[in-house]
Design a protein around this motif. Structure first.
Motif, PDB file in Angstrom:
ATOM      1  N   LYS A   9      40.975  31.736  -2.492  1.00 21.70           N
ATOM      2  CA  LYS A   9      42.432  31.726  -2.671  1.00 21.70           C
ATOM      3  C   LYS A   9      43.091  30.808  -1.653  1.00 21.70           C
ATOM      4  CE  LYS A   9      43.117  36.182  -4.867  1.00 21.70           C
ATOM      5  NZ  LYS A   9      43.734  37.505  -4.789  1.00 21.70           N
ATOM      6  N   GLU A  10      42.593  30.827  -0.426  1.00 21.61           N
ATOM      7  CA  GLU A  10      43.140  29.968   0.616  1.00 21.61           C
ATOM      8  C   GLU A  10      42.907  28.488   0.287  1.00 21.61           C
ATOM      9  OE1 GLU A  10      42.200  29.116   5.269  1.00 21.61           O
ATOM     10  OE2 GLU A  10      42.274  31.211   4.643  1.00 21.61           O
ATOM     11  N   ARG A  11      41.692  28.166  -0.181  1.00 21.89           N
ATOM     12  CA  ARG A  11      41.407  26.780  -0.590  1.00 21.89           C
ATOM     13  C   ARG A  11      42.291  26.355  -1.732  1.00 21.89           C
ATOM     14  NH1 ARG A  11      36.040  28.616   0.043  1.00 21.89           N
ATOM     15  NH2 ARG A  11      35.848  28.808  -2.205  1.00 21.89           N
ATOM     16  N   ALA A  12      42.494  27.238  -2.699  1.00 20.61           N
ATOM     17  CA  ALA A  12      43.346  26.913  -3.846  1.00 20.61           C
ATOM     18  C   ALA A  12      44.789  26.703  -3.418  1.00 20.61           C
ATOM     19  CB  ALA A  12      43.262  28.015  -4.899  1.00 20.61           C
ATOM     20  N   ALA A  13      45.268  27.548  -2.508  1.00 18.33           N
ATOM     21  CA  ALA A  13      46.641  27.406  -2.022  1.00 18.33           C
ATOM     22  C   ALA A  13      46.823  26.058  -1.344  1.00 18.33           C
ATOM     23  CB  ALA A  13      46.995  28.549  -1.076  1.00 18.33           C
ATOM     24  N   THR A  14      45.834  25.664  -0.554  1.00 18.16           N
ATOM     25  CA  THR A  14      45.896  24.374   0.122  1.00 18.16           C
ATOM     26  C   THR A  14      45.836  23.243  -0.889  1.00 18.16           C
ATOM     27  OG1 THR A  14      44.808  25.309   2.059  1.00 18.16           O
ATOM     28  CG2 THR A  14      44.768  22.912   1.853  1.00 18.16           C
ATOM     29  N   ARG A  53      33.851  24.144 -12.049  1.00 14.83           N
ATOM     30  CA  ARG A  53      34.522  25.048 -11.105  1.00 14.83           C
ATOM     31  C   ARG A  53      34.404  26.512 -11.498  1.00 14.83           C
ATOM     32  NH1 ARG A  53      40.003  21.688  -9.942  1.00 14.83           N
ATOM     33  NH2 ARG A  53      39.025  20.077  -8.705  1.00 14.83           N
ATOM     34  N   ASN A  54      34.140  26.790 -12.760  1.00 13.93           N
ATOM     35  CA  ASN A  54      34.052  28.181 -13.208  1.00 13.93           C
ATOM     36  C   ASN A  54      32.702  28.822 -12.918  1.00 13.93           C
ATOM     37  OD1 ASN A  54      36.652  28.131 -14.191  1.00 13.93           O
ATOM     38  ND2 ASN A  54      36.021  27.412 -16.184  1.00 13.93           N
ATOM     39  N   ILE A  55      31.731  28.009 -12.534  1.00 13.22           N
ATOM     40  CA  ILE A  55      30.427  28.566 -12.189  1.00 13.22           C
ATOM     41  C   ILE A  55      30.460  28.907 -10.708  1.00 13.22           C
ATOM     42  CG2 ILE A  55      27.949  28.175 -12.048  1.00 13.22           C
ATOM     43  CD1 ILE A  55      28.211  26.275 -14.412  1.00 13.22           C
ATOM     44  N   ARG A  56      30.243  30.155 -10.402  1.00 14.48           N
ATOM     45  CA  ARG A  56      30.344  30.654  -9.034  1.00 14.48           C
ATOM     46  C   ARG A  56      28.972  30.827  -8.403  1.00 14.48           C
ATOM     47  NH1 ARG A  56      35.133  29.178  -9.150  1.00 14.48           N
ATOM     48  NH2 ARG A  56      36.680  30.465 -10.169  1.00 14.48           N
ATOM     49  N   VAL A  57      28.958  30.772  -7.075  1.00 16.19           N
ATOM     50  CA  VAL A  57      27.733  31.065  -6.335  1.00 16.19           C
ATOM     51  C   VAL A  57      27.390  32.530  -6.578  1.00 16.19           C
ATOM     52  CG1 VAL A  57      26.721  31.268  -4.041  1.00 16.19           C
ATOM     53  CG2 VAL A  57      28.223  29.342  -4.575  1.00 16.19           C
TER      54      VAL A  57
END
Length: 89
Positions: A80-85, A3-7
């Motif tokens: 942030k929205e995905r994480a909140a969900t 998860r720490n590797i970003r596009v």
């Protein structure tokens, strides 16, 4: 994928060397199973990070897309929205 590797592809401005290096470090940590290698393995760890960073930069420089460049702030808001969900459960 970690998860720490970003596009890193198709952003304006393009990915920085720091972002490429950070992704390489995360990849090598994941593959090696070690966040802090022992002194005897440090040289191999560092060499792997540099090789992955170089390969990543070569890949990013070679990729072609017709899509409009992504906006970092928009992508961060989506994350942030995905994480909140995800964590609202």
């Amino acid at each position: 994928m970690c998860r720490n590797i970003r596009v890193l592809h198709n952003f304006e401005p393009p990915a920085t060397e720091d972002e490429v290096h950070a992704a390489a470090v995360q990849y090598v940590r994941k593959v090696s199973g070690s966040t802090n290698p022992s002194a005897v393995n440090q040289e191999a760890f560092d060499a792997a990070v540099e090789a992955i960073a170089e390969a990543t930069r070569t890949l990013l420089d070679s990729l072609v897309t017709k899509a409009a460049p992504r906006d970092r702030e928009v992508e961060a808001a989506k994350a942030k929205e995905r994480a909140a969900t995800r964590y609202a459960r």
